[in-house]
Design an enzyme around this catalytic site. Structure first.
Site, PDB file in Angstrom:
ATOM      1  N   THR A 186       0.863  -1.187   0.000  1.00  0.00           N
ATOM      2  CA  THR A 186       0.000   0.000   0.000  1.00  0.00           C
ATOM      3  C   THR A 186       0.899   1.236   0.000  1.00  0.00           C
ATOM      4  OG1 THR A 186      -1.622  -1.235   1.271  1.00  0.00           O
ATOM      5  CG2 THR A 186      -1.853   1.162   1.277  1.00  0.00           C
ATOM      6  N   GLU A 212      -3.655  -5.199  -2.712  1.00  0.00           N
ATOM      7  CA  GLU A 212      -4.131  -6.415  -2.042  1.00  0.00           C
ATOM      8  C   GLU A 212      -5.132  -6.024  -0.968  1.00  0.00           C
ATOM      9  OE1 GLU A 212      -3.364  -9.811  -2.525  1.00  0.00           O
ATOM     10  OE2 GLU A 212      -5.047  -9.803  -1.119  1.00  0.00           O
ATOM     11  N   ARG A 255      -7.730  -9.617   4.479  1.00  0.00           N
ATOM     12  CA  ARG A 255      -7.934  -9.294   5.892  1.00  0.00           C
ATOM     13  C   ARG A 255      -7.212 -10.328   6.734  1.00  0.00           C
ATOM     14  NH1 ARG A 255     -14.134 -10.186   5.434  1.00  0.00           N
ATOM     15  NH2 ARG A 255     -13.196 -11.724   4.083  1.00  0.00           N
ATOM     16  N   LYS A 273      -6.714   1.286  -3.117  1.00  0.00           N
ATOM     17  CA  LYS A 273      -6.469   0.650  -1.818  1.00  0.00           C
ATOM     18  C   LYS A 273      -6.687   1.619  -0.656  1.00  0.00           C
ATOM     19  CE  LYS A 273      -5.272  -2.156   1.330  1.00  0.00           C
ATOM     20  NZ  LYS A 273      -4.141  -2.989   1.554  1.00  0.00           N
ATOM     21  N   PHE A 301     -19.261  -3.703   8.823  1.00  0.00           N
ATOM     22  CA  PHE A 301     -18.390  -2.630   9.325  1.00  0.00           C
ATOM     23  C   PHE A 301     -19.156  -1.559  10.085  1.00  0.00           C
ATOM     24  CE2 PHE A 301     -13.831  -2.957   8.479  1.00  0.00           C
ATOM     25  CZ  PHE A 301     -13.844  -4.272   8.065  1.00  0.00           C
ATOM     26  N   GLY A 353     -17.765  -0.247  19.087  1.00  0.00           N
ATOM     27  CA  GLY A 353     -16.929  -0.764  20.184  1.00  0.00           C
ATOM     28  C   GLY A 353     -15.674   0.048  20.342  1.00  0.00           C
ATOM     29  N   CYS A 357      -3.060  -1.777   9.126  1.00  0.00           N
ATOM     30  CA  CYS A 357      -3.493  -1.132   7.878  1.00  0.00           C
ATOM     31  C   CYS A 357      -4.350   0.110   8.090  1.00  0.00           C
ATOM     32  CB  CYS A 357      -4.257  -2.129   7.014  1.00  0.00           C
ATOM     33  SG  CYS A 357      -3.195  -3.443   6.412  1.00  0.00           S
ATOM     34  N   LYS A 371      -2.785   3.411   9.889  1.00  0.00           N
ATOM     35  CA  LYS A 371      -1.672   4.066   9.188  1.00  0.00           C
ATOM     36  C   LYS A 371      -2.062   4.472   7.760  1.00  0.00           C
ATOM     37  CE  LYS A 371       0.705   0.463   6.696  1.00  0.00           C
ATOM     38  NZ  LYS A 371       0.509   0.550   5.275  1.00  0.00           N
TER      39      LYS A 371
HETATM   40  C1  UDX Z   1      -8.136  -4.239   6.635  1.00  0.00           C
HETATM   41  C2  UDX Z   1      -9.044  -4.271   5.393  1.00  0.00           C
HETATM   42  O1  UDX Z   1     -10.309  -4.823   5.755  1.00  0.00           O
HETATM   43  C3  UDX Z   1      -8.393  -5.090   4.288  1.00  0.00           C
HETATM   44  O2  UDX Z   1      -9.210  -5.066   3.126  1.00  0.00           O
HETATM   45  C4  UDX Z   1      -7.034  -4.495   3.992  1.00  0.00           C
HETATM   46  O3  UDX Z   1      -6.377  -5.254   3.016  1.00  0.00           O
HETATM   47  C5  UDX Z   1      -6.186  -4.430   5.262  1.00  0.00           C
HETATM   48  O4  UDX Z   1      -6.861  -3.718   6.270  1.00  0.00           O
HETATM   49  P1  UDX Z   1      -7.576  -5.948   8.597  1.00  0.00           P
HETATM   50  O5  UDX Z   1      -6.644  -4.900   9.110  1.00  0.00           O
HETATM   51  O6  UDX Z   1      -7.150  -7.368   8.569  1.00  0.00           O
HETATM   52  O7  UDX Z   1      -8.030  -5.575   7.108  1.00  0.00           O
HETATM   53  O8  UDX Z   1      -8.867  -5.912   9.537  1.00  0.00           O
HETATM   54  P2  UDX Z   1     -10.415  -5.520   9.402  1.00  0.00           P
HETATM   55  O9  UDX Z   1     -11.233  -6.757   9.399  1.00  0.00           O
HETATM   56  O10 UDX Z   1     -10.649  -4.551   8.327  1.00  0.00           O
HETATM   57  O11 UDX Z   1     -10.630  -4.819  10.810  1.00  0.00           O
HETATM   58  C6  UDX Z   1      -9.872  -3.654  11.150  1.00  0.00           C
HETATM   59  C7  UDX Z   1     -10.201  -3.191  12.528  1.00  0.00           C
HETATM   60  O12 UDX Z   1     -11.507  -2.636  12.570  1.00  0.00           O
HETATM   61  C8  UDX Z   1     -10.171  -4.251  13.622  1.00  0.00           C
HETATM   62  O13 UDX Z   1      -9.534  -3.699  14.758  1.00  0.00           O
HETATM   63  C9  UDX Z   1     -11.629  -4.535  13.899  1.00  0.00           C
HETATM   64  O14 UDX Z   1     -11.853  -4.979  15.226  1.00  0.00           O
HETATM   65  C10 UDX Z   1     -12.256  -3.177  13.659  1.00  0.00           C
HETATM   66  N1  UDX Z   1     -13.665  -3.215  13.254  1.00  0.00           N
HETATM   67  C11 UDX Z   1     -14.040  -3.833  12.119  1.00  0.00           C
HETATM   68  C12 UDX Z   1     -14.615  -2.567  14.049  1.00  0.00           C
HETATM   69  O15 UDX Z   1     -14.291  -1.994  15.093  1.00  0.00           O
HETATM   70  N2  UDX Z   1     -15.915  -2.587  13.646  1.00  0.00           N
HETATM   71  C13 UDX Z   1     -16.324  -3.195  12.504  1.00  0.00           C
HETATM   72  O16 UDX Z   1     -17.524  -3.146  12.212  1.00  0.00           O
HETATM   73  C14 UDX Z   1     -15.363  -3.839  11.717  1.00  0.00           C
END
Ligand code: UDX
Length: 439
Positions: free
Chosen positions: A123, A151, A154, A207, A252, A256, A263, A266
């Site tokens: 990224t 990419e 998750r 991205k 999403f 909480g 990701c 940053k």
């Molecule tokens: C994210 C993107 O989803 C992914 O497409 C990208 O490639 C990398 O960044 P990831 O960091 O693995 O993926 O986690 P993700 O499932 O997106 O969750 C990110 C954070 O948001 C977590 O701390 C999660 O607990 C929080 N979250 C997610 C919430 O607080 N509420 C939600 O409804 C969803």
């Protein structure tokens, strides 16, 4: 079958290397860190990720994934090189550190053939690819085929996301670039995955735009939680109600402690920094609010702990879950970890339980107490805080925990506990964005 290399074997690189080998390609994984390389050669994952360890062992055994610490003559015969190195936040500013991608491109350039394609997956701030192409072409003496292929995997479902992505995005300056990428992803395209061809800056932007949107969605519902907390409303019920509108969607919107990880935080900061450089900082100024709403949720949990316990000195607090999300041992920018550290710094004795992250926690935050057994971790606690929504916390019998704690109070930082069940076990349940009546 194609010969490909994957440069940088972190989260993204290992997953991508295994995915490419699973598609039948011959993959050379390049990783300069000797300890990491040695572990990978033995089929040991340096982090927790469901299904990936098995996949790694499988492709090593089939001979489709081999490793090297650096480029050699072998690299000259490779058709496609994926750059998967990290772009962390700079220590001195909010911008992304592109020095690892720059170094990877520089080291690769002398080994490239004229038809080889270099695919950037890291990224990056928009405009980085152009600089990389120019620097590589200056070394090789010909126009290097550089494409950008973001990419979206998750953590927790990384391999599945790589093999069955929602879409494949390719930005290229040349038709040859698109053709080679279509070839490498053929099995994924054949299962109906959209293959989107575009210019390079758009692919770079896709991205950060996607991650900014996701972060905004989470902060939106957490902003509603702030309003709910002072107005007697319930942000969980609100999220459900608005989520039925297909234009909004129910994903999403889990309220909480907010987002963390390597990701989302940053990437939004790096995007703001890049937009400012480009003179359009005001266009994404709202992302600063997205960031502060997210951080305020952490403050809120600390405030709730203080208002429950008063002075924190000599108080036992148990943090249930410390990784930034379940099915991961990633502690980068984890809300639960930051809260645990702040409470400990305020005088509490914090004990952390987590199904997989305690090993990583030892080096990261040795001042925090650790306990591998869930019930032991809760013994004598004056306050429980659910920090990561691991399944075992949702499934645990609160009655058993009630017998062990000093005070039956739980803060549900992820809104996943069965409130009625915990209350009937005698607990006072406090949750973010909700006004729960505790008898
Ligand atoms: C994210 C993107 O989803 C992914 O497409 C990208 O490639 C990398 O960044 P990831 O960091 O693995 O993926 O986690 P993700 O499932 O997106 O969750 C990110 C954070 O948001 C977590 O701390 C999660 O607990 C929080 N979250 C997610 C919430 O607080 N509420 C939600 O409804 C969803």
């Amino acid at each position: 079958m194609m010969k490909v290399s994957v440069i940088g074997l972190g989260y993204l690189g290992v997953t991508h290397a295994v995915a490419m080998a699973k598609l039948g390609h011959q993959v050379l994984g390049i990783e300069p860190d000797a300890t990491r390389l040695e572990a990978l050669e033995q089929g040991i994952l340096p982090f927790h990720e469901p299904d990936l360890g098995e996949g790694l062992k499988e492709v090593i055994a089939s001979g489709l994934l081999t490793f090297s610490a650096n480029h050699s003559k072998e690299s000259c015969a490779i058709e496609l090189h994926f750059i998967c190195v990290g772009t962390p936040q700079l220590a001195v500013s909010q911008a992304a550190d592109t020095s690892y991608v720059e170094a990877a491109a520089k080291e690769l350039a002398p080994w490239l053939s004229e038809t080889a394609v270099v695919a950037g997956k890291s990224t990056v701030p928009v405009g980085t690819a152009q600089k990389l192409k120019d620097s590589m072409s200056a070394v090789s003496g010909f126009e290097v085929h550089l494409v950008w292929n973001p990419e979206f995997l998750r953590e927790g479902t990384a391999l599945e996301d790589s093999l069955k992505p929602d879409r494949i995005v390719i930005g290229s300056w040349s038709q040859h670039g698109f053709d080679v990428m279509r070839k490498v992803y053929r099995p994924i395209i054949e299962i109906g995955t959209p293959f989107l061809e575009m210019d390079v800056p758009t692919a770079e932007l896709v991205k950060v735009a996607a991650n900014s949107f996701l972060a905004t969605k989470i902060s939106f519902i957490n902003a509603m939680a702030e309003v709910a907390e002072v107005s007697g409303a319930d942000a969980v019920a609100l999220a459900k109600a608005i989520g039925y509108d297909e234009r909004i969607g129910n994903q999403f919107l889990r309220t909480g402690m907010g987002f963390g990880g390597g990701c989302l935080p940053k990437d939004i900061r790096g995007f703001v920094a890049r937009a400012q450089e480009l003179g359009v900082g005001s266009a994404v100024d709202f992302l600063k609010n997205v960031d502060s709403i997210n951080i305020r949720r952490r403050d809120k949990v600390v405030e709730l702990a203080l208002s429950e316990l008063g002075e924190l000195g000599n108080k036992n607090i148990t943090m249930l879950g410390v990784s930034f999300k379940p099915d991961s041992d990633d502690l980068r920018d984890s809300p639960a970890l930051e809260i645990a550290q702040r409470l400990q710094a305020l005088g509490a004795k914090v004990t952390v339980h987590d199904p997989v992250s305690l090993e990583a926690l030892v080096t990261r935050s040795p001042e925090l107490g650790q306990e591998q057994d869930l019930l032991e971790a809760c013994a004598n606690a004056d306050l429980l805080i659910l920090g990561t929504e691991w399944k075992e916390y949702k499934d645990v019998d609160p009655q058993k925990i009630a017998e062990l704690v000093a005070t039956k109070t739980v803060i549900d930082g992820r809104n996943v506990l069965n409130v009625a069940k915990w209350q009937s076990a005698g607990f006072k349940v406090i949750a973010l964005g909700r006004n729960i009546h505790n008898g």
